[in-house]
Design an enzyme around this catalytic site. Structure first.
Site, mmCIF file in Angstrom:
data_model
loop_
_atom_site.group_PDB
_atom_site.id
_atom_site.type_symbol
_atom_site.label_atom_id
_atom_site.label_comp_id
_atom_site.label_asym_id
_atom_site.label_seq_id
_atom_site.Cartn_x
_atom_site.Cartn_y
_atom_site.Cartn_z
ATOM 1 N N ASP A 92 0.622 -1.399 -0.039
ATOM 2 C CA ASP A 92 0.135 -0.105 -0.057
ATOM 3 C C ASP A 92 0.883 1.346 0.102
ATOM 4 O O ASP A 92 1.826 1.351 0.645
ATOM 5 C CB ASP A 92 -0.974 -0.028 1.292
ATOM 6 C CG ASP A 92 -1.954 0.973 1.352
ATOM 7 O OD1 ASP A 92 -2.332 1.332 0.065
ATOM 8 O OD2 ASP A 92 -2.572 1.262 2.286
ATOM 9 N N HIS B 56 2.890 3.423 -9.046
ATOM 10 C CA HIS B 56 2.758 2.131 -9.398
ATOM 11 C C HIS B 56 4.285 1.316 -10.024
ATOM 12 O O HIS B 56 4.701 0.249 -9.645
ATOM 13 C CB HIS B 56 1.679 1.762 -10.249
ATOM 14 C CG HIS B 56 0.295 2.223 -9.917
ATOM 15 N ND1 HIS B 56 0.147 1.772 -8.424
ATOM 16 C CD2 HIS B 56 -0.599 2.827 -10.327
ATOM 17 C CE1 HIS B 56 -1.141 2.141 -8.252
ATOM 18 N NE2 HIS B 56 -1.625 2.795 -9.167
ATOM 19 N N LEU C 16 11.381 -20.554 -3.706
ATOM 20 C CA LEU C 16 10.399 -19.784 -3.057
ATOM 21 C C LEU C 16 9.217 -19.880 -4.162
ATOM 22 O O LEU C 16 9.358 -20.011 -5.136
ATOM 23 C CB LEU C 16 10.995 -18.138 -3.137
ATOM 24 C CG LEU C 16 10.057 -17.233 -2.718
ATOM 25 C CD1 LEU C 16 9.656 -17.253 -1.409
ATOM 26 C CD2 LEU C 16 10.413 -15.823 -3.225
#
Length: 244
Positions: free
Chosen positions: A22, A39, A133
Site C-alpha cells: 500500500d 505503481h 521460493l
C-alpha cells in the site's frame, strides 16, 4: 537491551509472509507525480521484496497486487496497472525461473483479459517445478469472494453426493480455497501506515501475526522486511491457547 538479531543472523524466517503493498499513490502524490509513477516505482519494490524473501529463506511470499475492489478505480489507472502486470509477466518470469522461484496467481481470472490469462498460465507452467521460493500474486482477488466460491464448491460436492453435510469441517472449506496447497501466512505485513487487512486472505489470516509499517510501498526496503521479521519473532504465538 541487546539489539535484536537480524533474521539472517540466527532467527529462522517465517515459512509464509504475505504483504499488502500500500502507498503507491501517496508516494507519487507527495512528489507531484502521476499515480502511474508510484505503481512503476512499486514494481521495483516487488522485485526487491522477492529477492529478500528468497535470500532470507522464506518459502512462500504472497503479494496483494490487485484487489477485487481495485476494478472500481478510474479506467485509466486500471489500464496502466494491467499494462504493468503484462510487463512483469513478460520480463520477470525468466529471472524468477533462473532463481528457482515458482509463480502462482490466485484470484478471479474471469475479469482479466485473455492475453493476461495466457501469460499467467504460461508463467505458472514454466516455473511449476521450482522450489527455492513460491511467489503468490493475488490478482483480482477478494477474501470474501474466495470464501463464497469455496462454499459454492462444497455445496456442489454435497449436491453430487460426494460428501455429506455432516462431513463438512474447516479442512473441507480450506481445501476449496485458492490456497488449498499453501500454508497459512505466519506474518502479514502492510505498508503505508494503514492498519487493516482490506479483504485479504480473510480465512488464512486467522492466526497470522500482523505488522503495520509507516513506510510507503515504493520505499519498502530489505531493512524494512527484516524489521518486520524481527517484530514477528518477538511475538508469543499461542494460537488461542493460554499462557504457560
Amino acid at each position: 537491551m541487546e539489539a535484536a538479531a537480524k533474521p539472517d543472523q540466527g532467527l529462522p524466517a517465517p515459512v509464509h509472509v504475505a504483504i499488502i503493498m500500500d502507498g503507491n499513490g501517496r508516494w507519487a502524490k507527495a512528489r507531484g507525480l502521476p499515480r502511474t509513477a508510484g505503481h512503476k516505482k512499486g514494481a521495483e519494490s516487488v522485485r526487491r521484496a522477492v529477492e529478500t524473501a528468497r535470500e532470507l529463506g522464506v518459502s512462500y511470499l504472497t503479494l496483494y497486487a490487485f484487489s477485487s475492489e481495485n476494478w472500481k478505480r478510474p479506467v485509466g489507472e486500471v489500464t496502466d496497472l494491467m499494462g504493468l502486470l503484462r510487463l512483469y509477466l513478460r520480463n520477470e518470469v525468466n529471472s524468477l525461473h533462473k532463481n528457482g522461484i515458482r509463480l502462482r496467481i490466485i484470484g478471479d481470472r474471469s475479469k482479466l483479459s485473455a492475453d493476461i490469462v495466457t501469460l499467467i498460465e504460461e508463467s505458472e507452467a514454466k516455473t511449476r517445478d521450482n522450489n527455492a521460493l513460491t511467489l503468490v500474486l493475488a490478482l483480482s482477488y477478494g477474501g470474501r469472494q474466495e470464501i463464497v466460491e469455496a462454499a459454492r464448491a462444497v455445496a456442489r460436492q454435497v449436491a453430487e453426493g460426494r460428501i455429506s453435510v455432516d462431513a463438512i469441517d474447516e479442512t473441507t472449506l480450506a481445501g476449496n480455497l485458492f490456497t488449498a496447497d499453501i500454508p497459512d501466512p505466519d506474518l502479514v505485513i502492510r505498508t503505508s501506515g494503514e492498519q487493516r487487512i482490506s479483504n485479504f486472505l480473510l480465512w488464512q489470516c486467522a492466526y497470522s501475526e500482523l505488522v503495520f509499517l509507516d513506510v510507503l510501498w515504493p520505499d519498502f526496503s530489505r531493512s524494512d522486511f527484516e524489521a518486520a521479521i524481527r517484530d514477528y519473532h518477538g511475538r508469543d504465538r499461542r494460537f488461542g491457547a493460554a499462557n504457560g
